[in-house]
Write a protein that holds these residues in place. Structure first.
Motif, PDB file in Angstrom:
ATOM      1  N   ALA A  47      -5.391   2.948   0.913  1.00  0.00           N
ATOM      2  CA  ALA A  47      -4.307   3.861   0.511  1.00  0.00           C
ATOM      3  C   ALA A  47      -2.951   3.188   0.770  1.00  0.00           C
ATOM      4  N   GLY A  48      -2.863   2.441   1.855  1.00  0.00           N
ATOM      5  CA  GLY A  48      -1.621   1.753   2.202  1.00  0.00           C
ATOM      6  C   GLY A  48      -1.240   0.682   1.189  1.00  0.00           C
ATOM      7  N   TYR A  49      -2.173   0.295   0.338  1.00  0.00           N
ATOM      8  CA  TYR A  49      -1.910  -0.695  -0.719  1.00  0.00           C
ATOM      9  C   TYR A  49      -1.678   0.002  -2.066  1.00  0.00           C
ATOM     10  N   TYR A 101       6.908  -9.483  -4.176  1.00  0.00           N
ATOM     11  CA  TYR A 101       5.439  -9.433  -4.171  1.00  0.00           C
ATOM     12  C   TYR A 101       5.075  -8.246  -5.054  1.00  0.00           C
ATOM     13  N   THR A 102       3.807  -7.997  -5.267  1.00  0.00           N
ATOM     14  CA  THR A 102       3.468  -6.969  -6.244  1.00  0.00           C
ATOM     15  C   THR A 102       2.857  -5.727  -5.594  1.00  0.00           C
ATOM     16  N   GLU A 103       2.789  -4.696  -6.427  1.00  0.00           N
ATOM     17  CA  GLU A 103       2.391  -3.340  -6.033  1.00  0.00           C
ATOM     18  C   GLU A 103       1.214  -3.285  -5.043  1.00  0.00           C
ATOM     19  N   HIS A 104       0.142  -4.005  -5.359  1.00  0.00           N
ATOM     20  CA  HIS A 104      -1.037  -3.959  -4.484  1.00  0.00           C
ATOM     21  C   HIS A 104      -1.165  -5.261  -3.702  1.00  0.00           C
ATOM     22  N   GLY A 105      -0.044  -5.964  -3.523  1.00  0.00           N
ATOM     23  CA  GLY A 105      -0.067  -7.282  -2.881  1.00  0.00           C
ATOM     24  C   GLY A 105      -0.406  -7.220  -1.393  1.00  0.00           C
ATOM     25  N   PHE A 106      -0.814  -8.357  -0.864  1.00  0.00           N
ATOM     26  CA  PHE A 106      -1.231  -8.531   0.532  1.00  0.00           C
ATOM     27  C   PHE A 106      -0.079  -8.167   1.487  1.00  0.00           C
ATOM     28  N   ALA A 107      -0.420  -7.472   2.580  1.00  0.00           N
ATOM     29  CA  ALA A 107       0.590  -6.915   3.497  1.00  0.00           C
ATOM     30  C   ALA A 107       1.497  -7.966   4.160  1.00  0.00           C
ATOM     31  N   MET A 108       0.962  -9.183   4.365  1.00  0.00           N
ATOM     32  CA  MET A 108       1.745 -10.178   5.097  1.00  0.00           C
ATOM     33  C   MET A 108       3.046 -10.565   4.397  1.00  0.00           C
ATOM     34  N   TYR A 109       3.096 -10.449   3.067  1.00  0.00           N
ATOM     35  CA  TYR A 109       4.297 -10.881   2.340  1.00  0.00           C
ATOM     36  C   TYR A 109       5.501 -10.028   2.750  1.00  0.00           C
ATOM     37  N   ARG A 110       5.290  -8.713   2.779  1.00  0.00           N
ATOM     38  CA  ARG A 110       6.358  -7.794   3.169  1.00  0.00           C
ATOM     39  C   ARG A 110       6.716  -7.986   4.646  1.00  0.00           C
TER      40      ARG A 110
END
Ligand SMILES: *Cc1c(COP(=O)(O)O)cnc(C)c1O
Length: 360
Positions: free
Chosen positions: A327-329, A107-116
């Motif tokens: 900030a978390g993104y 997924y990418t740097e500022h991607g949605f949290a659910m992917y991780r």
């Protein structure tokens, strides 16, 4: 203690949702979760009320009526649609079915949290790829791919940046992926883009692309938890094997069906969003708070630095406005502001202007 969870689980941080209350402040406006400020339309609400009469019945397990409605409205093949408890559940199915120990999920740097979160829950290794100025970079994703890559997640439009990647770029990415990898295009905000099919066309051209969609944003049903996915028949077949037969209640199914057939409410919500998004972006720009052109129902307001973003967030809260810190993104100097109704947009612009004035 001998009870230990599967590897990866403890690397998942507990999810913190958008705040909805401020102690000591009434008249709070919540602009932190990208909800439709108008809520669902009347047809959806009527379907909800009607569903009370059949709460003792088990729901449909094949979701045939809802899939047919989605297929009808979007011009898709209903056999290749799967419905879930929010698109979150579809994302989870994909990770559970296709990624495990030793596999990589991109997924990418500022991607949605659910992917991780879903990658770790499946025991897979999350791989974060950098973006270029808050835009997903297809070339960098291709460079990060290897023989362990199983899934690549991209939200288009993206959250929390609001930016998009072009169709040709995505087609190039799909064509360049290793054979064992699947491209997942998360279209949670696709409905906000005029004449955009959420890349359903790319799904149909290829055998390695899945699209996810939701009723939580434009359709105003975040509280009810309904989403869906569209993909190659064999992928949908795989996902259906791990889907619980009664993963959606009949209430969820009926309300979603009414909502997707309510073209008027969708058109109204889209039109107001487009109008107010342009207004708010311009109003903030004028007072020195720029944002990238957003394709979704929020804007990502950029401040001078982390300190200014934090101070502005505090000032907004004191004035009853809840927006989202990101900030978390990887965006410490930004605040994500959902496009509310006209009064909310005016109030947020006015309050940020007062904040800027105070700091002069
Ligand atoms: C809001 C959102 C979703 C929707 O999740 P649901 O589980 O359907 O409510 C999915 N992806 C992104 C990027 C989102 O911002």
């Amino acid at each position: 203690m001998t009870l230990t969870p599967q590897p990866g689980i403890l690397d998942i941080e507990l999810y913190k949702g958008g705040q909805s209350q401020l102690p000591g402040v009434d008249d709070v406006i919540k602009l932190s979760s990208n909800e439709n400020p108008f809520g669902p339309g009347d047809l959806a609400k009527e379907a909800f009320a009607k569903s009370v009469h059949q709460l003792h019945r088990y729901p449909s397990s094949d979701h045939a009526a809802l899939r047919a409605a989605i297929a009808d409205v979007h011009g898709l093949d209903g056999e290749r649609i799967i419905c879930g408890s929010g698109s979150d559940e579809i994302i989870n199915f994909l990770c559970q079915a296709y990624a495990g120990a030793g596999d990589e999920v991109i997924y990418t740097e500022h991607g949605f949290a659910m992917y991780r979160i879903c990658a770790l829950a499946a025991g897979a290794t999350p791989v974060e790829v950098s973006e270029r100025e808050r835009v997903v970079d297809v070339e960098r994703i291709l460079e990060a791919c290897n023989e362990r890559t199983r899934l690549v997640f991209i939200a288009n439009p993206a959250n929390p940046t609001g930016t998009m990647v072009g169709g040709n770029e995505l087609a190039r990415l799909a064509a360049g992926l290793p054979d064992q990898a699947l491209l997942v295009l998360d279209g949670a905000y696709a409905e906000y883009v005029d004449n955009f099919d959420g890349c359903a066309g790319l799904v149909e051209q290829r055998d390695n692309v899945v699209m996810t969609r939701t009723f939580s944003k434009l359709h105003g049903l975040g509280g009810l938890r309904i989403g869906w996915g569209y993909g190659p028949a064999d992928v949908i077949n795989v996902l259906n094997r791990i889907r619980a037969p009664f993963n959606l209640s009949q209430t969820q199914l009926d309300v979603a069906e009414a909502a997707i057939r309510d073209a008027d409410h969708a058109a109204f919500s889209r039109k107001e969003n487009t109008r107010l998004r342009a207004w708010l972006a311009a109003a903030l720009m004028k007072i020195g708070v720029p944002s990238d052109t957003s394709c979704a129902n929020f804007i990502l307001a950029r401040f001078a630095d982390r300190a200014e973003a934090e101070a502005c967030d505090g000032y907004l809260k004191k004035n009853g406005l809840i927006v989202r810190r990101v900030a978390g993104y990887g965006l410490p100097n930004c605040l994500r502001i959902t496009i509310g109704d006209e009064a909310s947009c005016r109030r947020v612009a006015h309050t940020i202007a007062a904040f800027k004035e105070d700091r002069k």
